[in-house]
Design an enzyme around this catalytic site. Structure first.
Site, mmCIF file in Angstrom:
data_model
loop_
_atom_site.group_PDB
_atom_site.id
_atom_site.type_symbol
_atom_site.label_atom_id
_atom_site.label_comp_id
_atom_site.label_asym_id
_atom_site.label_seq_id
_atom_site.Cartn_x
_atom_site.Cartn_y
_atom_site.Cartn_z
ATOM 1 N N GLU A 141 0.837 -1.209 0.000
ATOM 2 C CA GLU A 141 0.000 0.000 0.000
ATOM 3 C C GLU A 141 0.868 1.255 0.000
ATOM 4 O O GLU A 141 1.600 1.505 0.969
ATOM 5 C CB GLU A 141 -0.903 0.023 1.234
ATOM 6 C CG GLU A 141 -1.740 1.289 1.347
ATOM 7 C CD GLU A 141 -2.426 1.439 2.694
ATOM 8 O OE1 GLU A 141 -3.462 2.120 2.759
ATOM 9 O OE2 GLU A 141 -1.911 0.875 3.692
ATOM 10 N N ASP A 176 -5.723 2.630 -1.252
ATOM 11 C CA ASP A 176 -6.389 3.479 -0.261
ATOM 12 C C ASP A 176 -6.751 4.796 -0.944
ATOM 13 O O ASP A 176 -5.873 5.544 -1.376
ATOM 14 C CB ASP A 176 -5.467 3.707 0.934
ATOM 15 C CG ASP A 176 -6.168 4.417 2.070
ATOM 16 O OD1 ASP A 176 -6.712 5.523 1.844
ATOM 17 O OD2 ASP A 176 -6.165 3.896 3.196
ATOM 18 N N GLN A 202 -9.494 0.805 0.472
ATOM 19 C CA GLN A 202 -9.873 1.481 1.710
ATOM 20 C C GLN A 202 -10.321 2.907 1.399
ATOM 21 O O GLN A 202 -9.938 3.475 0.366
ATOM 22 C CB GLN A 202 -8.702 1.508 2.693
ATOM 23 C CG GLN A 202 -8.319 0.126 3.203
ATOM 24 C CD GLN A 202 -7.061 0.130 4.048
ATOM 25 O OE1 GLN A 202 -6.108 0.841 3.745
ATOM 26 N NE2 GLN A 202 -7.044 -0.687 5.080
ATOM 27 N N GLU A 238 -11.307 2.788 6.733
ATOM 28 C CA GLU A 238 -10.149 3.159 7.543
ATOM 29 C C GLU A 238 -10.181 4.666 7.809
ATOM 30 O O GLU A 238 -9.341 5.423 7.331
ATOM 31 C CB GLU A 238 -8.850 2.743 6.856
ATOM 32 C CG GLU A 238 -7.664 2.770 7.812
ATOM 33 C CD GLU A 238 -6.350 2.403 7.149
ATOM 34 O OE1 GLU A 238 -5.548 1.695 7.790
ATOM 35 O OE2 GLU A 238 -6.114 2.827 6.009
#
Length: 257
Positions: A141, A176, A202, A238
């Site tokens: 990530e 993300d 996310q 998140e």
């Protein structure tokens, strides 16, 4: 509609960690993720998942000395033995929880350092081999340098090129949306281009990292795009609730409605 996983590291902090599983289920979530489970034995985590009827979507490998400022081990020369042990530890928890993917944090290192790059590749190869034997995916990530200064993996293009170059079928991208917007912007184009290698997504608002729909992005438009792209995995929530967690879940009801 995307399937959402509550991030128990950030959400439901009104309760102790082990009580957050039941709280997430009561709020309507069918899956959870978190940063680390290692303060508790694997069977304890499994029991909480079973009692709440939840699926474990994701967690991270041990990061080194988190309290001391470390943010992963994979790109740190001289820490290879500790990294390999962290893989074994994570796999023990994966077997107990039934999780299908593990996030490998790169750590704080200079990406221009050839030794750090070589160590990172070697670490990922080891993790992919071990996780592959268990039928698991390994995720990497990119994390933005504002939230995590000095993080080795802070570029989506580098991550995509590395995944292509390593050609490991179980090495995937953790996309993300919050980090993507801060690092590069162009979120929807990024999703369209990178979807073939994405293993987990996310979301949080930008810039405050609160509930989706409270920042500069049209988060609902982004989430609808996931359906158009055929994304079938979980979307990890998140984010840091701006107030009480359940009171802030109006965004989820609005999106579902």
């Amino acid at each position: 509609m995307p399937r959402f996983a509550a991030n128990l590291t950030m959400m439901f902090n009104e309760a102790g960690f082990l009580d957050r599983f039941a709280a997430a289920a009561a709020a309507g979530f069918e899956a959870v993720e978190f940063l680390f489970p290692y303060d508790f034995e694997p069977d304890v985590i499994r029991a909480r998942l079973d009692a709440a009827g939840l699926t474990q979507a994701l967690f991270n490998l041990p990061p080194g000395n988190w309290a001391g400022g470390e943010r992963g081990l994979a790109a740190l020369p001289g820490r290879e033995g500790e990294f390999r042990q962290s893989v074994e530890t994570a796999l023990r928890y994966a077997r107990a929880t039934g999780v299908g993917r593990l996030h490998v944090m790169s750590g704080l290192a200079d990406r221009s350092d050839a030794k750090a790059r070589a160590t990172y590749r070697s670490s990922l190869a080891f993790a992919c081999d071990k996780a592959g034997e268990a039928g698991l995916d390994v995720l990497i990530e990119p994390i933005n340098p504002r939230d995590m200064p000095g993080y080795f993996l802070n570029d989506f293009n580098f991550a995509a090129d590395l995944i292509a170059d390593m050609a490991r079928p179980n090495l995937k991208l953790q996309f993300d949306i919050y980090h993507r917007q801060i690092i590069h912007g162009d979120v929807i184009r990024g999703l369209r281009e990178l979807m073939p290698i994405i293993g987990h997504i996310q979301i949080a608002s930008v810039p405050a990292r609160n509930e989706p729909g409270t920042g500069e992005l049209n988060d609902f438009r982004v989430l609808r795009e996931l359906d158009a792209l055929g994304y079938a995995g979980y979307v990890g929530c998140e984010y840091r609730p701006a107030g009480e967690t359940v009171a802030g879940l109006g965004w989820l009801k609005a999106f579902a409605g």
